[in-house]
Design an enzyme around this catalytic site. Sequence first.
Site, PDB file in Angstrom:
ATOM      1  N   ASP A 115       0.783  -1.235   0.000  1.00  0.00           N
ATOM      2  CA  ASP A 115       0.000   0.000   0.000  1.00  0.00           C
ATOM      3  C   ASP A 115       0.817   1.289   0.000  1.00  0.00           C
ATOM      4  O   ASP A 115       0.733   2.110  -0.915  1.00  0.00           O
ATOM      5  CB  ASP A 115      -0.981  -0.004   1.177  1.00  0.00           C
ATOM      6  CG  ASP A 115      -0.315  -0.302   2.521  1.00  0.00           C
ATOM      7  OD1 ASP A 115       0.852  -0.728   2.540  1.00  0.00           O
ATOM      8  OD2 ASP A 115      -0.970  -0.101   3.551  1.00  0.00           O
TER       9      ASP A 115
ATOM     10  N   GLU B 237     -10.376  -6.819   8.544  1.00  0.00           N
ATOM     11  CA  GLU B 237      -9.100  -6.847   7.835  1.00  0.00           C
ATOM     12  C   GLU B 237      -9.258  -7.408   6.431  1.00  0.00           C
ATOM     13  O   GLU B 237      -8.541  -7.010   5.519  1.00  0.00           O
ATOM     14  CB  GLU B 237      -8.078  -7.665   8.624  1.00  0.00           C
ATOM     15  CG  GLU B 237      -7.604  -7.012   9.908  1.00  0.00           C
ATOM     16  CD  GLU B 237      -6.732  -5.791   9.658  1.00  0.00           C
ATOM     17  OE1 GLU B 237      -5.496  -5.900   9.779  1.00  0.00           O
ATOM     18  OE2 GLU B 237      -7.288  -4.719   9.345  1.00  0.00           O
TER      19      GLU B 237
ATOM     20  N   GLU C 222      -7.428   4.162   7.832  1.00  0.00           N
ATOM     21  CA  GLU C 222      -7.359   4.410   6.391  1.00  0.00           C
ATOM     22  C   GLU C 222      -8.676   4.891   5.779  1.00  0.00           C
ATOM     23  O   GLU C 222      -8.683   5.816   4.948  1.00  0.00           O
ATOM     24  CB  GLU C 222      -6.871   3.145   5.671  1.00  0.00           C
ATOM     25  CG  GLU C 222      -5.376   2.888   5.789  1.00  0.00           C
ATOM     26  CD  GLU C 222      -4.975   2.301   7.133  1.00  0.00           C
ATOM     27  OE1 GLU C 222      -3.772   2.260   7.442  1.00  0.00           O
ATOM     28  OE2 GLU C 222      -5.885   1.868   7.889  1.00  0.00           O
TER      29      GLU C 222
END
Length: 603
Positions: A264, A357, A378
């Site tokens: 990421d 997750e 996020e």
Amino acid sequence: MEAPKLSTPILFLFLLLLLLHPNILLHTALADGVSPEEAKQLRDEVREMFYHAFDGYMEHAFPLDELRPLSCGGEDSLGGYALTLIDSLDTLALLSDRERFTASVDWIGKNLRFDINKTVSVFETTIRVLGGLLSAHLIASDYATGMKIPTYDNQLLNLAEDLARRLLPAFDSPTGIPFGSVNLLYGVDEHESKITSTAGGGTLTLEFGILSRLTNDPVFEQVTKNAVRGLWARRSKLNLVGAHINIFSGEWTQKDAGIGTSIDSFYEYLLKAYLLFGDEEYLFIFQEAYAAAMHYLYNDPWYVEVNMDSAAIVWPLFNSLQAFWPGLQVLAGDIDPAIRTHTAFFSVWKRYGFTPEGFNLATLTVQHGQKSYPLRPELIESTYWLYKATRDPRYLDAGRDMVASLQYGARCPCGYCHISDVEFQKQEDHMESFFLAETVKYLWLLFDLAVGPDNLVENGPYKYVFSTEGHLLPATPQISLVREHCMYFGAFCKSGNKQDSHTSDVTNQETNETRLYGSWDPSGLALDPTLFNTSPTSGFIKGVCPGLTHGQRFGISYVASTDTTHENQGTNQSSDSDSENKNYHDNYRESSERKSKSDPPEE
């Protein structure tokens, strides 16, 4: 070649679920409406959330690394040096808490030491500790921030430099990609794994680059830039990178390409390094990497993981770390897909109250073994950036839902708990330091923006880039050289003809390797566009040659994947960037030796 699409059974499941439960996957675009008064109340509530957790840490866990919010205890999770306090410093400054910011900086300056026999993660230590120290130093040392500490004398900067020098041995590898861990006293252990993640090796440029500018020692920036070059030189022919790589042979040990776990922030720091430093090599790499991601990974509005060589789908999975992507797209000026993807990601939050997750896009269920929500920021981060870009009230509604979930599902006696199972809302006795560094920070910024912002980020003297840990990194003249930086000094076309002098044609160039992503629009950058209006100032700028490859422009050769054995790859694979490694290694060894001779670590 068209991007791979989800298989027919998966599409059928999507359509079936949408018909039966249309609100499960798509959040209504009609906002319930957060009034200005409610936004103010929510901002104040988020402030209270921060202090509930921060005071809980200081009372029950400090100076251990992290808080156990359920049992009101503490634990050392990274290095045993008051991690949560360091990670929280710039949030205290953002909240204008001069008293606690000053007291915290003073304590750290007097008590923190890194000459300890601890083996730490290079990635986590860089983004949490090094980034926290540098951000707080830049705030505490500058009158313009309104938070300058009169008695402050660069203590945090000195600590940051000492820490970074102890991390430098991790970069001593044939590819320039760093080891994942290093001992702060003895360097890299002889048994340390040679496998590291792409994010771990490619998410160090901001913190180390700032340190180079503040100390006038280029070694920190050089080694981290070389690590990015080492990774990018080994991309696939599709311009995709895998998840894990052998830092000695350059062989990819996990070839799953995605925008989430293990990769990421590699994408994130490519763009942000350009925004902060004005180094257009990072912009060029980002454009190629972003174009490939949108072509091969994007299955509107979701993202999948594919094999980096063939683009065959290997994981139709939404993982929570992907949720930063819409925020990054806002910085890149690519708003429309960001809106659609955020809507999809937020639908998962609405369904469970948190994002697990992993959420399987084939079965539309929580992925087995990935049911937890460790207070990640996020999705909140992307919500803030999309509201900042669009002022669409739906993002305030999303923020309100997120506050409610945290307050009713995660609040514990002394802080906020991990959720070990989002389906059953089970709490776990752990609170990551990033909850204070990022999660509540982005929520507070969201609602403060709605009220009429009066904070360091929105009204301060500088434009800020947020690190991947949410730390405030200002584009000060000392750090951000965008006005002075020019591309390709002395570049000549093969014909010998110079092109017209300018410095921004990279956004319109098409190389032999890839077509740049069509919707890239530098004017959409969140930072002040005038910062990036470079213009020729001297005869030294020779311009850009059309059609040059990345290697020709920047001296980075492409290292193709081979089917040779592990041993042969280590000797046969090479690149121009590898030839620079020795110079970089010599530089930082010499720099470290000078430092160690003048200030040897204590046992």
